[in-house]
Design an enzyme around this catalytic site. Structure first.
Site, PDB file in Angstrom:
ATOM      1  N   SER A  90      -6.001   1.061  10.195  1.00 51.12           N
ATOM      2  CA  SER A  90      -5.247   1.618  11.317  1.00 51.12           C
ATOM      3  C   SER A  90      -5.542   0.798  12.581  1.00 51.12           C
ATOM      4  O   SER A  90      -5.247  -0.397  12.618  1.00 51.12           O
ATOM      5  CB  SER A  90      -5.583   3.099  11.496  1.00 51.12           C
ATOM      6  OG  SER A  90      -4.665   3.716  12.382  1.00 51.12           O
ATOM      7  N   HIS A 118      -0.289   6.956   5.633  1.00 48.68           N
ATOM      8  CA  HIS A 118      -1.176   6.100   6.410  1.00 48.68           C
ATOM      9  C   HIS A 118      -2.531   5.903   5.743  1.00 48.68           C
ATOM     10  O   HIS A 118      -3.212   4.922   5.990  1.00 48.68           O
ATOM     11  CB  HIS A 118      -1.364   6.702   7.806  1.00 48.68           C
ATOM     12  CG  HIS A 118      -2.019   5.775   8.776  1.00 48.68           C
ATOM     13  ND1 HIS A 118      -1.610   4.464   8.954  1.00 48.68           N
ATOM     14  CD2 HIS A 118      -3.072   5.953   9.630  1.00 48.68           C
ATOM     15  CE1 HIS A 118      -2.373   3.887   9.866  1.00 48.68           C
ATOM     16  NE2 HIS A 118      -3.266   4.756  10.281  1.00 48.68           N
ATOM     17  N   ASP A 160       4.304   4.842   5.174  1.00 50.40           N
ATOM     18  CA  ASP A 160       3.433   5.214   6.281  1.00 50.40           C
ATOM     19  C   ASP A 160       4.269   5.748   7.456  1.00 50.40           C
ATOM     20  O   ASP A 160       5.086   5.021   8.020  1.00 50.40           O
ATOM     21  CB  ASP A 160       2.645   3.984   6.723  1.00 50.40           C
ATOM     22  CG  ASP A 160       1.523   4.313   7.689  1.00 50.40           C
ATOM     23  OD1 ASP A 160       1.592   5.365   8.351  1.00 50.40           O
ATOM     24  OD2 ASP A 160       0.574   3.504   7.789  1.00 50.40           O
TER      25      ASP A 160
END
Length: 665
Positions: free
Chosen positions: A535, A642, A610
């Site tokens: 991320s 994600h 995602d």
């Protein structure tokens, strides 16, 4: 010299023998998605409060404990077991009513089973009773019961004007279009209003907010008499915040009690909290003095003073002890890496430590506020529990969880500090070394990085907060290194806001300080440095690999942000402003132009669906690499978001490990 050599040989033999006696842990034990993972995490004990009686539950039994002495108490009445409703959002104990979401519409089911439909136009575009503003500003829920359970406040979000991001379901015979509503930085965002349903009149009143374009509403709270609804409002630029009171019957605005402005951004994360012994006073949170602290105010907006102060942050309001007129909090006062429990006398502002002064603690209060359950970890303590008097601080141990790795591989866990790139600020690091670590050898070393706001990696919990994957890497002969750079959480406003309008730049400078520290260590192989993150950490990994291409040989970037103009409105604009108002910042932080700089081996991994960091980021970076002639590797998990769910997380971490095995070792 012969004696010294013999001693060294003996130590080496003993270490090797110890290693062979230890059973190795696999990802099935170490990863949360593994088949055997549950028994290799520190045991949790289910302690809770029923009123003022401490209850301990297992599958086999329920015990009642007297908090005065920690001994068994007489059986007490437990809440009746109730059936949960399909689509249940939130149940109210006071009235027995339940908020339910069904076919995108909001209902209230009364205690006697009667149903009232609140909305009729609910859809994927008109959203009722759910978290809004993409869960920013501390928003976790979309419904808010009044104290007496006779009124229900709820969010209504119109996102019909927000662009669809074209997600695709590839599990059908013919792939189908399943778009997400995704407002990107600088683009059209959704519009939110707040409604109040009255259970007695069965009517709904919406707050008279006017044009809600470019306005964010968060941290909803009820007055003790259930007549007033309080909320914080932010402008879209997120540099102007107000605390406002609304009449719950008419929906009209009554008063603005508080205003806070910033040259960078304001970020309200907590609703106000009324004093249980004074319905005219409440506590609010602010970092206006540079650190997150608590302040007292009355319902007329009169400031009544700062409750906590110091170069540390408050992390939670646990509750109150009315008999001593105290508030129970957790904070970082004892140390940045700790989280400790304190009682704060609201009259004198005196703080009293209620735990052992070490480790990372969490607390829950009895109904009368006289006792708390203290659950904590320390670097060498997997988990422990105690019950503590909030008046005297006297504590009774309840349970100590054993080391779940007893007889298994134990790496060496260490922590320390280095200076940030500013030459002044201390940054905390964690290092995990192989159990048979030999300081005369040189080890391949992987830097694990996140680096973004609202997160930290290093703390004084078990193994210094180590992720179990680091143990897996230690088993394979790697050192892992983790550094919390400037921009991460719990170190104060200026520490976090140093990244404003140029995300990743100061953070990378700090991570390079970490890399230079590693290079100074005789046992770190400077030619075999790797980096991995997910991320924001994926953004950092890709940034480091393309900004400092000669430092890191191998990188694995998961779900990386590549260009902040493709990220969502609230988060993106808070830290970067809009692409139109900050073109230089967006250009500086974009990795598209840096794709040509890639030298080392870089693998990018994403969930193909995602909804947080949309696939466009990774795909456009791959395109830029193709145009520039650089050669990253790529893997996508179809249908995943994600983060990889369930057992696919085991597959993911095996893949990450194998990439370092192939190219770094």
């Amino acid at each position: 010299m012969k004696i010294k050599s013999a001693i060294i040989a003996l130590v080496a033999l003993m270490t090797a023998t110890n290693m062979s006696a230890q059973k190795l842990l696999t990802l099935e034990e170490l990863n949360f998605g593994g088949k055997n993972a549950a028994k290799f995490y520190p045991q949790r004990h289910n302690y809770s409060w029923v009123g003022n009686t401490l209850v301990y539950k297992t599958k086999e039994e329920t015990r009642f404990i007297n908090p005065l002495n920690g001994k068994d108490a007489k059986e007490v009445d437990l809440p009746e077991k109730r059936e949960y409703l399909d689509g249940e959002l939130e149940h109210c104990k006071a009235s027995g009513a339940t908020a339910v979401l069904r076919d995108n519409n909001l209902f209230v089911v009364y205690a006697d089973g009667k149903e009232v439909q609140i909305s009729k136009d609910g859809s994927r575009e008109i959203v009722y009773g759910q978290a809004v503003h993409r869960n920013e500003f501390g928003i976790e829920n979309g419904t808010f019961w009044s104290n007496d359970g006779q009124r229900l406040a709820f969010y209504r979000m119109d996102q019909s004007m927000v662009a669809d991001y074209p997600q695709v379901n590839t599990f059908e015979r013919e792939a189908t279009y399943e778009p997400d509503k995704y407002p990107m930085a600088g683009m059209t965002s959704h519009k939110v209003t707040v409604g109040i349903f009255d259970l007695q009149t069965e009517k709904t009143t919406y707050l008279n907010l006017g044009d809600v374009t470019g306005r964010y509403f968060t941290n909803i709270a009820w007055s003790p008499d259930n007549a007033v609804l309080y909320l914080f409002e932010l402008n879209r630029d997120q540099n102007h915040c107000t605390l406002d009171a609304y009449d719950a019957v008419s929906g009209n605005k009554m008063k603005t009690l508080y205003t806070e402005d910033s040259e960078k951004y304001v970020e309200p994360m907590h609703p106000i909290t009324f004093l249980p012994w004074d319905a005219n006073k409440f506590i609010y949170w602010s970092w206006k003095d540079g650190f997150t602290h608590l302040y007292l105010m009355d319902v007329n907006g009169k400031e009544l003073g700062q409750i906590t102060s110091g170069n540390w942050v408050v992390t939670d309001i646990v509750g109150f002890c009315p008999s001593t007129k105290s508030i129970i909090i957790t904070s970082k006062e004892a140390h940045d890496l700790q989280n400790n429990i304190y009682s704060v006398n609201l009259k004198t502002k005196k703080r009293t430590l209620l735990d052992n002064g070490k480790g990372v603690h969490r607390a829950s209060l009895s109904e009368n506020g006289l006792y708390l359950i203290d659950a904590w970890q320390e670097p060498d303590a997997p988990r422990a529990y105690a019950v503590t008097s909030t008046k005297t601080g006297k504590s009774i141990n309840l349970a100590t969880s054993p080391d779940p790795w007893e007889g298994y591989y134990h790496p060496i866990f260490e922590s320390g500090t280095i200076k940030a790139a500013d030459g002044v600020t201390d940054l905390y690091w964690r290092m995990v070394k192989p159990a048979d670590f030999d300081p005369t050898k040189k080890y391949p070393t992987v830097v694990y990085v996140y680096g973004g706001p609202h997160a930290h990696n290093v703390e004084a919990s078990w193994h210094w907060g180590s992720r179990n994957w680091e143990t897996y890497m230690a088993e394979k002969g790697y050192i892992t290194f983790i550094l919390d750079n400037r921009g991460s959480e719990n170190r104060g406003r200026d520490f976090e806001q140093v990244t404003f309008r140029h995300l990743g730049q100061e953070e990378m400078k700090d991570q390079i300080c970490g890399a230079n520290f590693l290079k100074s260590l005789p046992y770190v192989d400077a030619d075999r440095l790797g980096v991995h993150g997910w991320s924001f950490g994926g953004f950092m990994t890709t940034s480091l690999m393309t900004t400092y291409p000669d430092v890191f040989k191998v990188g694995v970037a998961g779900g990386p942000v590549i260009d902040w103009k493709w990220y969502e409105v609230m988060y993106g604009e808070r830290y970067m402003d809009t692409p139109e108002s900050n073109p230089e910042g967006y250009k500086q932080t974009s990795l598209i132009e840096k794709a040509k700089n890639l030298k080392g081996k870089l693998q990018i991994i994403i969930g193909m669906n995602d909804p947080t960091v949309v696939p466009q980021h990774a795909l456009m970076f791959l395109n830029a690499c193709a145009e520039a002639g650089t050669q990253p590797d790529f893997f996508a998990y179809p249908g995943e978001g994600h983060n990889m769910a369930g057992h696919k997380s085991v597959h993911l971490h095996e893949r990450i490990t194998q990439y370092f095995e192939d190219y770094l070792k």
